[in-house]
Each structure stands twice: as structure tokens, then as C-alpha cells.
Design an enzyme around this catalytic site. Structure first.
Site, PDB file in Angstrom:
ATOM      1  N   ALA A   1       0.805  -1.222   0.000  1.00 28.18           N
ATOM      2  CA  ALA A   1       0.000   0.000   0.000  1.00 28.18           C
ATOM      3  C   ALA A   1       0.837   1.272   0.000  1.00 28.18           C
ATOM      4  O   ALA A   1       0.287   2.369   0.048  1.00 28.18           O
ATOM      5  CB  ALA A   1      -0.936  -0.004   1.208  1.00 28.18           C
TER       6      ALA A   1
ATOM      7  N   MET B   1       2.964   4.344   1.337  1.00 28.71           N
ATOM      8  CA  MET B   1       3.002   5.111   2.584  1.00 28.71           C
ATOM      9  C   MET B   1       1.583   5.436   3.036  1.00 28.71           C
ATOM     10  O   MET B   1       1.080   6.516   2.802  1.00 28.71           O
ATOM     11  CB  MET B   1       3.811   6.392   2.330  1.00 28.71           C
ATOM     12  CG  MET B   1       4.382   7.024   3.538  1.00 28.71           C
ATOM     13  SD  MET B   1       5.548   5.945   4.349  1.00 28.71           S
ATOM     14  CE  MET B   1       5.742   6.875   5.812  1.00 28.71           C
ATOM     15  N   HIS B   2       0.909   4.481   3.667  1.00 23.47           N
ATOM     16  CA  HIS B   2      -0.447   4.711   4.167  1.00 23.47           C
ATOM     17  C   HIS B   2      -0.398   4.871   5.680  1.00 23.47           C
ATOM     18  O   HIS B   2       0.663   5.108   6.261  1.00 23.47           O
ATOM     19  CB  HIS B   2      -1.400   3.597   3.709  1.00 23.47           C
ATOM     20  CG  HIS B   2      -1.026   2.243   4.240  1.00 23.47           C
ATOM     21  ND1 HIS B   2      -1.528   1.742   5.419  1.00 23.47           N
ATOM     22  CD2 HIS B   2      -0.187   1.300   3.761  1.00 23.47           C
ATOM     23  CE1 HIS B   2      -1.005   0.543   5.632  1.00 23.47           C
ATOM     24  NE2 HIS B   2      -0.194   0.255   4.641  1.00 23.47           N
ATOM     25  N   ALA B   3      -1.532   4.758   6.339  1.00 20.73           N
ATOM     26  CA  ALA B   3      -1.637   5.076   7.765  1.00 20.73           C
ATOM     27  C   ALA B   3      -0.680   4.289   8.659  1.00 20.73           C
ATOM     28  O   ALA B   3       0.057   4.876   9.450  1.00 20.73           O
ATOM     29  CB  ALA B   3      -3.074   4.877   8.244  1.00 20.73           C
TER      30      ALA B   3
ATOM     31  N   SER C   1       2.974   5.135   8.185  1.00 21.55           N
ATOM     32  CA  SER C   1       3.195   6.503   8.655  1.00 21.55           C
ATOM     33  C   SER C   1       3.376   6.543  10.165  1.00 21.55           C
ATOM     34  O   SER C   1       4.276   7.209  10.676  1.00 21.55           O
ATOM     35  CB  SER C   1       2.010   7.409   8.269  1.00 21.55           C
ATOM     36  OG  SER C   1       1.918   7.535   6.878  1.00 21.55           O
TER      37      SER C   1
END
Length: 97
Positions: A16, A18-20, A23
Site C-alpha cells: 500500500a 506510505m499509508h496510515a 506513517s
């Protein structure tokens, strides 16, 4: 007074990008260092503070993007090494084997 930055880059290989979750993991790691740590998707910037979860959440680098990292301060080299290791380990996601 400008700081001398150490610069490195790594390709985002996790599904995915750099998603939640990545991060949050990156922010937590960055905050464990005194060095100023910033990320960008281009070597010319714009640079985002890696210790700011809000700024990193908006970062949205997709899988396959090059993540540029720079750090300045007392533990900058160690910070870069550990962030690069985190990226190389796909942020602990989707480990196979």
C-alpha cells in the site's frame, strides 16, 4: 543557521505504499531520535517532518515510489540507518517466508 543533512533513499515495496500504518511506524521511530528527520518523494523536496503524524498521513507515496530521507543532528546516521531498515522490512507488513 543551516544544518548539514545526510541523505538517503529507498523504494517503497510494501503493497500500500506510505499509508496510515507505515506513517505511524515511521513517526514513532523518527521520534526516538534527536536528529531532525524529513522525507520527500523527490530529492528536491518538498520535505515533510517525519516526526509529524499529520504531515506523514498526507504524504501518500504509492508502492514503487522512491522515498527520500534526510537527517541532521547528533544521531542522524543511526536515524537514517534505522528508517532505511524499517522501509526495507516493508514496515513489518506482509512478511513472507
Amino acid at each position: 543557521m543551516s544544518q548539514d543533512y545526510l541523505v538517503a533513499s529507498a523504494v517503497l515495496t510494501n503493497d500500500a505504499g506510505m499509508h496510515a500504518r507505515p506513517s505511524v511506524k515511521l513517526t514513532q521511530l523518527a521520534r526516538s531520535f534527536t536528529a531532525n528527520i524529513e522525507v520527500a518523494t523527490d530529492s528536491a523536496g518538498p520535505w515533510v517532518d517525519a516526526k509529524s503524524p499529520v504531515k506523514l498521513m498526507r504524504f501518500r507515496a504509492p508502492q514503487g515510489a522512491t522515498l527520500w530521507l534526510r537527517a541532521a543532528g547528533e544521531d542522524a546516521q543511526r536515524a537514517l540507518d534505522e528508517v532505511l531498515a524499517l522501509v526495507a522490512a516493508n514496515f513489518g507488513e506482509g512478511a513472507h517466508g
